[in-house]
Design an enzyme around this catalytic site. Sequence first.
Site, mmCIF file in Angstrom:
data_model
loop_
_atom_site.group_PDB
_atom_site.id
_atom_site.type_symbol
_atom_site.label_atom_id
_atom_site.label_comp_id
_atom_site.label_asym_id
_atom_site.label_seq_id
_atom_site.Cartn_x
_atom_site.Cartn_y
_atom_site.Cartn_z
ATOM 1 N N CYS A 128 0.819 -1.220 0.000
ATOM 2 C CA CYS A 128 0.000 0.000 0.000
ATOM 3 C C CYS A 128 0.844 1.258 0.000
ATOM 4 O O CYS A 128 0.297 2.358 -0.165
ATOM 5 C CB CYS A 128 -0.926 0.007 1.225
ATOM 6 S SG CYS A 128 -2.081 -1.381 1.281
ATOM 7 N N HIS A 137 -2.877 -3.519 10.022
ATOM 8 C CA HIS A 137 -2.215 -4.637 9.342
ATOM 9 C C HIS A 137 -2.753 -4.755 7.921
ATOM 10 O O HIS A 137 -3.875 -4.326 7.627
ATOM 11 C CB HIS A 137 -2.444 -5.953 10.094
ATOM 12 C CG HIS A 137 -1.920 -5.946 11.494
ATOM 13 N ND1 HIS A 137 -0.606 -6.240 11.809
ATOM 14 C CD2 HIS A 137 -2.535 -5.658 12.670
ATOM 15 C CE1 HIS A 137 -0.436 -6.143 13.113
ATOM 16 N NE2 HIS A 137 -1.587 -5.791 13.660
ATOM 17 N N CYS A 139 -4.290 -6.802 4.941
ATOM 18 C CA CYS A 139 -5.093 -8.002 4.709
ATOM 19 C C CYS A 139 -4.838 -8.502 3.297
ATOM 20 O O CYS A 139 -5.093 -7.786 2.319
ATOM 21 C CB CYS A 139 -6.576 -7.699 4.903
ATOM 22 S SG CYS A 139 -7.642 -9.112 4.512
ATOM 23 N N CYS A 142 -8.310 -8.826 1.288
ATOM 24 C CA CYS A 142 -8.876 -7.547 0.821
ATOM 25 C C CYS A 142 -7.858 -6.714 0.055
ATOM 26 O O CYS A 142 -8.231 -5.785 -0.652
ATOM 27 C CB CYS A 142 -9.403 -6.737 2.007
ATOM 28 S SG CYS A 142 -10.735 -7.535 2.925
ATOM 29 N N CYS A 145 -4.590 -2.147 3.669
ATOM 30 C CA CYS A 145 -4.233 -2.053 5.079
ATOM 31 C C CYS A 145 -5.487 -1.678 5.858
ATOM 32 O O CYS A 145 -6.181 -0.720 5.507
ATOM 33 C CB CYS A 145 -3.147 -1.004 5.292
ATOM 34 S SG CYS A 145 -1.489 -1.585 4.857
ATOM 35 N N HIS A 152 -9.705 -11.542 9.115
ATOM 36 C CA HIS A 152 -10.580 -11.583 7.936
ATOM 37 C C HIS A 152 -11.534 -12.755 8.131
ATOM 38 O O HIS A 152 -11.111 -13.909 8.258
ATOM 39 C CB HIS A 152 -9.777 -11.767 6.646
ATOM 40 C CG HIS A 152 -10.630 -11.715 5.419
ATOM 41 N ND1 HIS A 152 -10.897 -10.543 4.735
ATOM 42 C CD2 HIS A 152 -11.295 -12.702 4.755
ATOM 43 C CE1 HIS A 152 -11.686 -10.804 3.707
ATOM 44 N NE2 HIS A 152 -11.949 -12.104 3.697
ATOM 45 N N CYS A 153 -12.825 -12.443 8.164
ATOM 46 C CA CYS A 153 -13.828 -13.472 8.461
ATOM 47 C C CYS A 153 -14.509 -13.950 7.179
ATOM 48 O O CYS A 153 -15.166 -13.161 6.499
ATOM 49 C CB CYS A 153 -14.870 -12.914 9.428
ATOM 50 S SG CYS A 153 -16.148 -14.112 9.882
#
Length: 362
Positions: A128, A137, A139, A142, A145, A152-153
């Site tokens: 990023c 943090h 991901c 996705c 940041c 992440h669900c």
Amino acid sequence: MAPSHVLKCCQKVLAWVPVVFIALVVAWSYYAYVVELCVFTISSTAEKVVYLVVFHLSFVMFVWSYWKTIFTSPASPSNEFCLSKADKEQYEKEERPESQQEILRRAAKDLPIYTTTASRAIRYCDRCQLIKPDRCHHCSACDICVLKMDHHCPWVNNCVGFSNYKFFLLFLMYSLLYCLFVAATVLQYFIKFWTNELPDTHAKFHVLFLFFVAAMFFISILSLFSYHCWLVGKNRSTIETFRAPTFRNGPDKNGFSLGCGKNLREVFGDEKKYWLLPIFTSLGDGCNFPTRLVIMDPEQLTVSSQNEPAKSSGASQPFPPRPLSESQNRLLASDGQWVESGPEEENVKSGTKKHIIVSLES
């Protein structure tokens, strides 16, 4: 290039499979409870009315919080954490990590950052191209940041972080209450169908299966909800539980904990009337969090993770000491006091100088 694009599209479509599965289960449970149980099985009108009113209240709150958890976009760092064009070009030209860190230190000197990597480096995201705020943090799912990222669900196909953590907790709570209510009210009719006290009808399968599904989900969600309640009380994310954030004096898993009451307010806000509603009321901006160790002596000695002798922090300390920001003061204004650190600071050796901490709730 084309196969890669097709693969990403397939991944995005498949990521919605768990959400669609949950939606189908919830839709079937609504039909089974309202139509098969309340309309065709229960004979008492008063019992039907009471069951339907309570059921729809829990159902609406459950669906509302689930919807907000899914469709609330993860919060990302503001532009102030991005490198300027000149710093970015200079950073990309530099090959030595030491020189790159010097550029990052210069850019981060006025940012509200109190944590570093385990090796005392500035937390920077090459993907990023920004300096990571505390508790932020990247991901991989996705590809952004995420501020105060928890995890992440897959069941919500979204990152759970600062912007939707309250919604996620309410989703767990209301799904727990939904399953508990359904299982408790279906139980007597489950027993009657099981013992053939009620005649075999098309409602039998729905009632029997509804009890098993509700009980199964209740047991599985209970453990997850209990775990996240513990995390809120400690003011930790799932990531921080497994990897403690590193402050100037070393890793501290309780570095963001201000006491159970303030930890709870940080997630749910100051106004208790909104706590049970899936409306965003969390305190702060997601980039800046109150910490137990907020001001340090510039000459403070730091302790390395390998328990090496302490060195002067002039070179190893990446951030200059700075006062609390306005968002931090909001949490600490009620009873925050400046006191010298005592024996509670287990990470600081006796050879280091004293520093100042915020007094914690009893």
